[in-house]
Design an enzyme around this catalytic site. Structure first.
Site, short mmCIF file in Angstrom:
data_model
loop_
_atom_site.label_atom_id
_atom_site.label_comp_id
_atom_site.label_asym_id
_atom_site.label_seq_id
_atom_site.Cartn_x
_atom_site.Cartn_y
_atom_site.Cartn_z
N SER A 1 0.85 -1.18 0.00
CA SER A 1 0.00 0.00 0.00
C SER A 1 0.89 1.25 0.00
CB SER A 1 -0.96 -0.04 1.19
OG SER A 1 -2.02 0.85 1.01
N ASP B 1 -9.75 -3.60 -5.78
CA ASP B 1 -9.24 -2.74 -4.71
C ASP B 1 -9.81 -1.33 -4.90
OD1 ASP B 1 -7.76 -1.34 -2.83
OD2 ASP B 1 -5.89 -2.37 -3.30
N HIS C 1 -8.55 -4.77 -1.46
CA HIS C 1 -7.28 -4.24 -0.96
C HIS C 1 -6.58 -5.23 -0.03
CE1 HIS C 1 -4.46 -0.99 -0.22
NE2 HIS C 1 -4.59 -1.14 1.08
#
Length: 741
Positions: free
Chosen positions: A586, A672, A707
């Site tokens: 991320s 995501d 995600h």
């Protein structure tokens, strides 16, 4: 001349053997170039791969599938290693297990995991009230795989997930009387949930169904309303709504709507369930509004308005019959402090309000938050990088005669301790505990006596804690700042300069990489890899200033800290400088992209998980998910040319150039909503076009997940095995160390 063999087969040839043909190397899919101009502050940028953003375009989907095929071909030789790691994770997991029951409103709630099944089964049993507090608040002994009398199944995740490519719960809630159960389900990975309500007396679902809700629904104390969040088109939580059971969704009431695109909205019930607490915040200031359930018609009441630019959390409760608010805030306190004020104080201008100090500011201690039970304040603090729990009796709070904080004592240097779910009336405080070497534990802490009751340590079959070592080391950054490192290894590994190593970091949003136990990580350590977690600036490990020194126009400190930590590792003796890999996800994936451009020669491989590698493009578009919220982290490049130039100078995608990049894997998910798949897809295309080396650059896209990756536990283990196999293969660390003698 060649003669036929007696059985008609060709006779052996006496000619020189033919040279075996080598299979052609897999070729990556070629992303076509479609130049698109972007102009900001007079700067013209040509982006050749922005067309990959068209998620519904069959050509884009076909390209991502072709990338997956190429990735599988390039990494096919890692399949045996992936399978070995998967089996190691599986063998170290007690597959039939359960959580420690939590008491709430006269019931013990817990979840079961069963061998061969992907998801948890949520259950409860009735609690007893005999008058013996110790007995009544001791969790029942529930054995794995064995039902207990009176057990009631609330939700079987396996049944809910059947036939669906993805399944995740976005929160559950039970009414105070224990009759109704609300749960939110996501079956696509986009973090938009369907809210349903089950009558636990009959097992039937109510007709009330609410689509496209966000996380964490909650019931009103009387059980007649359920509160939920809704996100806007940019995936920002912006509305708190109330649904009255038995009515149509179109009649639902908007309790609060947040129109500022840079603010995030959430809510919770106060610990005593007398108020709905609506929180509106960014990373730099906030606002809390209260809804009194005894007088809902009065609407929301604002405590400290956002115009005061104070970052705070508020917990309303009653103390000695008076309505009070416990505030964790940064007013003249960069590391935050805790104050106590009467609820009526907030009707006055801020300068006239009387706040009593409960926990003073300390430059060496970061105050993370404070909550209450009926008898105690529970405080979360961070000291010497470690998150800890402290407890103070409510009696005398804020008067100058309050008791000193008590802190449970643990016997490890590097650990994480935090308060868990508990009943407001509970005489014990539920704690979660973990370290790099200790599997997760659940304790009950009894403030009255200081006694710590170990309720459970997660079983890890075959795990020998003595075979591993965790230590704290310090690297020095180029500006002289000391960077804390957590160094993990097998006990027999020595600092002889020959070991493979894996360096991991995150470094954003004041999020700390706290000590935690990982079963999957053992498979890395068992292959002789020294794993180092670099607590770089931008995280929260060293207090609020540590975060502020790694955001906005100081963001590059995050990246240079990581490179300097790499240099420390290379010189420490713990690693072979030619066998160091890097990993992050991320915002930590942005870090991976940045260090790939800064110092590609220092890494034998880079693994970027759901990487935020095209931040400038994303943050420049306020219509993209969460972009406006990101302005508080990175700055606003739309309005500020200095921020624009600074972000452009480090953005991984913008700074790809002719370099000999190492092997790089970008792992992402098609659904995501936080970091769109297009960012790593564009990045990989540009890396391939620019690299002057021959190392493969691969993109792996889970076409069903979000995600957080795959939803089932076995699929999650496979994902972890894939990631670690990629790194271990690049490090030449595929074989297990011999068993200790």
């Amino acid at each position: 001349m060649t003669h036929p063999a007696p059985d008609g087969a060709a006779a052996p040839s006496t000619a020189a053997p033919a040279v075996p043909r080598t299979a052609p190397a897999p070729q990556p899919p070629a992303a076509r170039k479609v130049p698109v101009e972007r102009i900001h502050h007079g700067d013209v940028v040509v982006d050749d791969y922005e067309w990959l953003r068209a998620k519904e375009d069959p050509e884009v989907v076909a390209h991502l599938r072709a990338e997956n095929e190429y990735t599988e071909a390039v990494t096919a030789g890692q399949q045996p290693l992936r399978e070995a790691i998967f089996q190691e994770i599986k063998n170290r997991t007690q597959e039939t297990d359960l959580s420690v029951p939590v008491r709430k409103d006269g019931w013990w709630y817990y979840s079961r995991m069963e061998e061969g099944r992907q998801y948890a089964v949520r259950c409860r049993v009735q609690a007893r009230d005999t008058g013996d507090l110790a007995a009544d608040w001791t969790p029942p002994q529930v054995e794995p795989g064995t039902e207990i009398p009176g057990e009631q199944v609330l939700l079987d995740g396996n049944a809910e997930a059947e036939g669906k490519p993805f399944f995740a719960l976005g929160g559950t809630a039970v009414t105070k009387d224990g009759n109704l159960f609300a749960y939110a389900v996501d079956t696509t990975g986009d973090e938009r949930f369907t809210l349903r309500i089950k009558d636990l007396r009959t097992g039937e679902l109510l007709p009330d169904v609410v689509e496209n809700v966000f996380y964490a629904p909650a019931f009103s104390p009387d059980g007649r309303q359920v509160f939920y969040l809704v996100v806007d088109d940019t995936w920002r939580p912006w509305q708190v709504r109330s649904h009255v059971l038995g009515t149509g969704v179109e009649e639902d009431t908007v309790i609060h709507q947040e129109d500022d695109p840079a603010m995030w909205t959430g809510f919770d019930l106060s610990a005593d369930r007398r108020h709905l607490v609506v929180s509106i915040s960014c990373s730099e200031y906030s606002e809390t509004r209260l809804l009194d359930f005894a007088d809902q018609a009065a609407g929301l009441r604002t405590l400290v308005p956002r115009s005061e630019r104070i970052l705070y959390d508020a917990e309303p409760f009653q103390l000695a019959g008076r309505e009070m608010v416990l505030l964790t805030h940064n007013k003249e306190a960069v590391n935050s402090m805790v104050s106590l004020a009467g609820l009526d104080e907030f009707a006055k201008p801020l300068a006239e309000q009387q706040w009593a100090t409960v926990v003073p500011h300390d430059d060496a201690v970061r105050v993370n938050g404070a909550g209450v039970t009926a008898t105690h304040m529970v405080l979360s603090v961070r000291k010497d990088t470690i998150e800890r729990v402290q407890v103070i009796p409510l009696a005398g709070l804020g008067t100058g005669t309050q008791a000193a904080p008590a802190e449970p004592d643990f016997d490890e240097e590097l650990f994480t301790a935090g308060a868990g779910a508990m009943d407001y009336e509970s005489p014990v405080i539920r704690l979660g505990y973990a370290s790099f070497l200790t599997p997760p534990r659940v304790y009950d802490y009894e403030p009255a006596t200081g006694r710590l009751w170990l309720r459970k340590e997660t079983p890890v079959p075959g795990y020998d804690r003595g075979a591993y070592v965790a230590s704290r080391e310090w690297a020095t950054s180029r500006d002289g700042t000391r960077i804390p490192l957590s160094v993990l290894r097998r006990s027999e590994v020595r600092p002889d300069g020959s070991n493979p190593a894996l360096l991991y970091a995150y470094g954003s949003y004041e999020h700390s990489m706290d000590p935690y136990f990982s079963t999957a990580r053992l498979s890395v350590l068992d292959r002789g890899v020294v794993m180092v977690i670099a607590h770089v600036r931008g995280g929260g490990e060293m207090g609020r200033k540590w975060y502020e020194d790694g955001k906005k126009l100081k963001k590059k400190n995050t990246f240079t800290d990581f490179v300097d930590a790499t240099d420390w590792l290379a010189a420490s003796g713990w690693a072979d400088p030619a066998r160091i890999a890097a990993m992050g996800g991320s915002a930590g994936g942005l870090l991976m992209g940045a260090v790939a451009n800064l110092a590609p020669q220092k890494y034998a491989a880079i693994l970027a998980q759901v990487p935020f590698v095209d931040p400038l493009t994303s943050v420049l578009d306020p219509d993209l998910p969460l972009s406006a919220l990101e302005w508080e982290e990175w700055g606003n490049p739309l309005e500020d040319p200095e921020v624009y130039a600074y972000m452009k100078s480090y953005s991984p995608y913008e700074n790809v150039r002719p370099l000999p990049y190492p092997p790089i894997a970008a792992v992402t998910s098609f659904n995501d909503t936080r970091v769109l798949y297009v960012e790593p897809a564009k990045w990989v295309a540009r890396l391939r076009a620019a690299t002057t080396g021959t190392a493969p650059v691969v993109l792996k896209t889970d076409m069903d997940a979000g995600h957080g990756g795959a939803s089932g536990r076995y699929e999650a283990w496979k994902d972890a095995a894939w990631d670690y196999a990629f790194v271990l293969d690049a490090l030449g660390a595929t074989e297990l160390l011999p068993p200790p003698q």
